[in-house]
Design an enzyme around this catalytic site. Structure first.
Site, PDB file in Angstrom:
ATOM      1  CB  VAL A 150      -0.992  -0.034   1.195  1.00  0.00           C
ATOM      2  CG1 VAL A 150      -1.764   1.187   1.459  1.00  0.00           C
ATOM      3  CG2 VAL A 150      -1.609  -1.170   1.357  1.00  0.00           C
ATOM      4  CB  CYS A 151       2.060   3.874  -1.549  1.00  0.00           C
ATOM      5  SG  CYS A 151       1.719   3.994  -3.295  1.00  0.00           S
TER       6      CYS A 151
END
Length: 103
Positions: free
Chosen positions: A65-66
């Site tokens: 995730v970013c």
């Protein structure tokens, strides 16, 4: 290179609700995660992935995730090259995440 799956926010929420055995890794920077992280997520900034890779279990399933999905894809590609097979990149990243946040 191994296939990197794309996971939608809805699919991740469902997987977390079902307590699926997966590890969420947030690769954003410290000031970004201060604005909230997905519950259960482990924070490893993108630049630290190479030194942390030996501490990760390649048999587990990961969701990277970013903020928007680009850096997490870079992290996924790096892990894939290191022999990780169960990789998911969160499509739309935290910009699309509407679920619960932990601080």
């Amino acid at each position: 290179m191994n296939q990197i799956n794309v996971m939608t926010v809805g699919e991740l929420e469902k997987a977390l609700d079902e307590n699926r055995d997966l590890v969420v890794i947030d690769v954003r920077e410290n000031e970004e995660v201060a604005q909230g992280m997905i519950p259960t997520a482990k924070h490893i900034p993108l630049g630290q992935i190479p030194e942390e890779v030996d501490h990760l279990d390649s048999s587990k399933e990961y969701v990277m995730v970013c903020r928007s999905g680009k850096r997490s894809m870079n992290a996924s590609e790096y892990l894939s090259a290191k022999g990780f097979h169960k990789l998911n990149n969160l499509e739309g990243g935290m910009l699309d995440w509407k679920g619960e946040l932990v601080f």
